[in-house]
Design a protein around this motif. Structure first.
Motif, short mmCIF file in Angstrom:
data_model
loop_
_atom_site.label_atom_id
_atom_site.label_comp_id
_atom_site.label_asym_id
_atom_site.label_seq_id
_atom_site.Cartn_x
_atom_site.Cartn_y
_atom_site.Cartn_z
N SER A 156 72.65 35.56 56.54
CA SER A 156 74.01 36.06 56.74
C SER A 156 74.06 37.10 57.86
O SER A 156 75.00 37.13 58.65
N LEU A 157 73.03 37.95 57.92
CA LEU A 157 72.96 38.94 58.99
C LEU A 157 72.82 38.24 60.34
O LEU A 157 73.45 38.64 61.33
N LEU A 158 72.02 37.20 60.40
CA LEU A 158 71.84 36.46 61.65
C LEU A 158 73.14 35.80 62.09
O LEU A 158 73.48 35.80 63.28
N VAL A 159 73.87 35.24 61.15
CA VAL A 159 75.16 34.62 61.47
C VAL A 159 76.13 35.65 62.02
O VAL A 159 76.83 35.41 63.01
N GLU A 160 76.16 36.83 61.38
CA GLU A 160 77.03 37.91 61.85
C GLU A 160 76.68 38.30 63.28
O GLU A 160 77.58 38.48 64.13
N GLY A 161 75.39 38.44 63.55
CA GLY A 161 74.98 38.82 64.90
C GLY A 161 75.28 37.75 65.92
O GLY A 161 75.66 38.06 67.07
N ALA A 162 75.16 36.48 65.54
CA ALA A 162 75.46 35.38 66.47
C ALA A 162 76.95 35.36 66.81
O ALA A 162 77.33 35.13 67.96
N LYS A 163 77.79 35.61 65.80
CA LYS A 163 79.24 35.62 66.03
C LYS A 163 79.64 36.75 66.99
O LYS A 163 80.61 36.61 67.73
N ARG A 164 78.90 37.83 66.97
CA ARG A 164 79.21 38.96 67.85
C ARG A 164 78.49 38.87 69.19
O ARG A 164 78.55 39.78 69.99
N GLY A 165 77.78 37.77 69.38
CA GLY A 165 77.11 37.55 70.66
C GLY A 165 75.83 38.33 70.85
O GLY A 165 75.32 38.43 71.97
N GLU A 166 75.26 38.86 69.76
CA GLU A 166 74.03 39.64 69.88
C GLU A 166 72.78 38.79 69.74
O GLU A 166 71.72 39.17 70.19
N PHE A 167 72.91 37.63 69.06
CA PHE A 167 71.78 36.74 68.83
C PHE A 167 72.09 35.34 69.37
O PHE A 167 73.26 34.94 69.44
N ALA A 168 71.04 34.61 69.67
CA ALA A 168 71.19 33.21 70.09
C ALA A 168 70.02 32.41 69.51
O ALA A 168 68.87 32.60 69.91
N PHE A 169 70.32 31.54 68.55
CA PHE A 169 69.29 30.72 67.90
C PHE A 169 69.94 29.42 67.45
O PHE A 169 71.16 29.25 67.51
N ASP A 170 69.13 28.48 66.97
CA ASP A 170 69.64 27.16 66.60
C ASP A 170 70.17 27.09 65.18
O ASP A 170 71.28 26.60 64.95
N ASP A 171 69.41 27.56 64.22
CA ASP A 171 69.79 27.41 62.81
C ASP A 171 69.50 28.71 62.06
O ASP A 171 68.35 29.15 62.00
N PRO A 172 70.51 29.35 61.45
CA PRO A 172 70.29 30.65 60.80
C PRO A 172 69.38 30.57 59.58
O PRO A 172 68.55 31.47 59.37
#
Length: 223
Positions: A156-172
């Protein structure tokens, strides 16, 4: 007047009884903790199957019935040790998630605290990894649910970071599983008196996890 004196005596008696109960509880918790500590060391050093309740009792200089007053059997001792190894990193993750930091900083703090929890509870985690097959089915399921909770919260933390443009990965979910495996793996190879300190391991984990999630690491100021 007599009623007030009687009430005062009753209150004091209640306070004394409460204090005695607290002391008794503290003593029981201490004894239970000592059983777990000694058992953990024995399971870690010579394995679960090679360690008997007689061995544990002898090391603690107590009788086997004493052990039974705190644990039903050896399997319950194993479960309690393994649960410490899982709950400690989960509690560390929860502490980081409770902060109001942005996702990138929150993840960095989580990796720091979870890694510290893993190293501090190294023997518990190693025992769990080695002896998982010796757990009773119900006990195994409780621990499996705790592991799943850790993975879901991290995902969930990874998803939150991806939505805010802080992370970039394929599958949380897959990334969260990979991170969890990387952190707990440290318990298997790290040595307290070895080449790397706890700080070395923490910084190594932070750098690697930030690469895994595609976070750009900010350069530190030169000293």
């Amino acid at each position: 007047m007599a009623a007030r004196v009687s009430a005062s005596k009753a209150n004091k008696k209640t306070e004394v009884q409460s204090h005695k109960h607290e002391l008794r509880t503290e003593v029981q918790e201490f004894k239970r903790r000592r059983i777990l500590e000694q058992s953990r060391e024995l399971f870690f050093a010579q394995g679960y199957e090679a360690t008997t309740l007689d061995t544990i009792a002898a090391e603690l200089k107590v009788t086997k019935p004493f052990l039974y007053s705190y644990f039903r059997n050896k399997s319950e001792i194993l479960n309690a040790i393994c649960e410490i190894g899982i709950r400690s990193p989960l509690a560390a993750l929860d502490e980081a998630l409770a902060t109001k930091l942005p996702p990138g900083d929150k993840l960095r703090l989580a990796i720091e605290r979870v890694t510290q929890a893993v190293l501090q509870n190294q023997q518990c985690i190693v025992v769990y990894r080695r002896e998982e097959m010796n757990l009773e089915p119900a006990e195994w399921q409780v621990l499996a649910d705790l592991k799943l909770e850790f993975d879901r919260k991290l995902s969930s933390l990874l998803v939150e970071g991806a939505k805010r443009g802080e992370f970039a990965f394929d599958d949380p979910d897959f990334t969260a599983l990979s991170i969890g495996g990387l952190l707990t793996w440290a318990a298997l190879w790290w040595r307290p008196m070895g080449r790397w300190s706890q700080t070395d391991v923490v910084m190594h984990m932070i750098r690697n996890v930030e690469r895994m999630v595609g976070r750009k690491v900010r350069p530190t100021a030169s000293t």
